[in-house]
Design an enzyme around this catalytic site. Structure first.
Site, short mmCIF file in Angstrom:
data_model
loop_
_atom_site.label_atom_id
_atom_site.label_comp_id
_atom_site.label_asym_id
_atom_site.label_seq_id
_atom_site.Cartn_x
_atom_site.Cartn_y
_atom_site.Cartn_z
N ALA A 199 0.82 -1.21 0.00
CA ALA A 199 0.00 0.00 0.00
C ALA A 199 0.86 1.26 0.00
O ALA A 199 0.62 2.18 -0.79
CB ALA A 199 -0.93 -0.01 1.21
N GLU A 200 1.86 1.32 0.86
CA GLU A 200 2.69 2.53 0.93
C GLU A 200 3.49 2.71 -0.35
O GLU A 200 3.66 3.83 -0.83
CB GLU A 200 3.62 2.51 2.14
CG GLU A 200 4.42 3.80 2.22
CD GLU A 200 4.71 4.27 3.63
OE1 GLU A 200 5.33 5.34 3.74
OE2 GLU A 200 4.33 3.60 4.60
N THR A 201 3.95 1.63 -0.94
CA THR A 201 4.67 1.73 -2.20
C THR A 201 3.79 2.35 -3.28
O THR A 201 4.18 3.31 -3.95
CB THR A 201 5.16 0.33 -2.66
OG1 THR A 201 6.07 -0.17 -1.68
CG2 THR A 201 5.83 0.40 -4.01
N SER A 244 2.76 6.02 -2.53
CA SER A 244 3.91 6.91 -2.68
C SER A 244 4.25 7.17 -4.14
O SER A 244 4.58 8.30 -4.51
CB SER A 244 5.14 6.31 -1.97
OG SER A 244 4.95 6.26 -0.58
#
Length: 153
Positions: free
Chosen positions: A74-76, A79
């Site tokens: 999710a963060e990848t 971002s």
């Protein structure tokens, strides 16, 4: 990630970043952690980022997909979307990540899709839905990034 060449970018993104001297697919990849987890960013634009990750190798002791693995995916993806929104003169730094885990997955591949909730001048927020191979939601996440000028970062 290893196979950076598989990421698809819209032509306007390629044009925007063409004079930056940066390797766009490498810059907007999952990085070293993503490589270890076999994350692949397959489609990337400010409006939609799609990536995949195998369950195998990313499980917790009960054999289920680790919640932290879903968070990495999710963060990848969020971002990458925020960085593309910010453009070549800005960098995106994650400041808040929320994940709700809905169901366990024991095998196969999960796919994450990040779409913008807010794209402003100084912040960008993306919703990321992680689904299993049967298109059942595994995780709902939200990432907020601060956008900073690249030269002051």
């Amino acid at each position: 990630m290893g196979e950076h060449g598989k990421t698809t970018f819209p032509q306007e993104v390629l044009d925007q970043w063409s004079g930056s001297g940066l390797d766009l697919p490498a810059l907007f990849s999952a990085g070293h952690l993503g490589e270890r987890m076999s994350v692949q960013v397959v489609e990337a634009s400010p409006e939609r980022v799609v990536g995949t990750m195998p369950v195998e190798g990313n499980t917790q002791p009960y054999g289920l997909l680790h919640g932290g693995a879903s968070a990495v995916l999710a963060e990848t993806l969020g971002s990458v979307g925020a960085m593309l929104h910010g453009g070549p003169s800005r960098i995106a730094v994650g400041v808040d990540l929320n994940c709700t885990h809905h169901r366990g997955v024991r095998s196969g591949m999960v796919t994450g899709v990040a779409t913008p909730v807010h794209r402003g001048r100084t912040t960008a927020t993306y919703e990321i839905v992680v689904s299993d191979e049967n298109d059942k939601r595994v995780c709902s996440a939200r990432l907020t990034c601060i956008l900073r000028d690249a030269e002051t970062a």
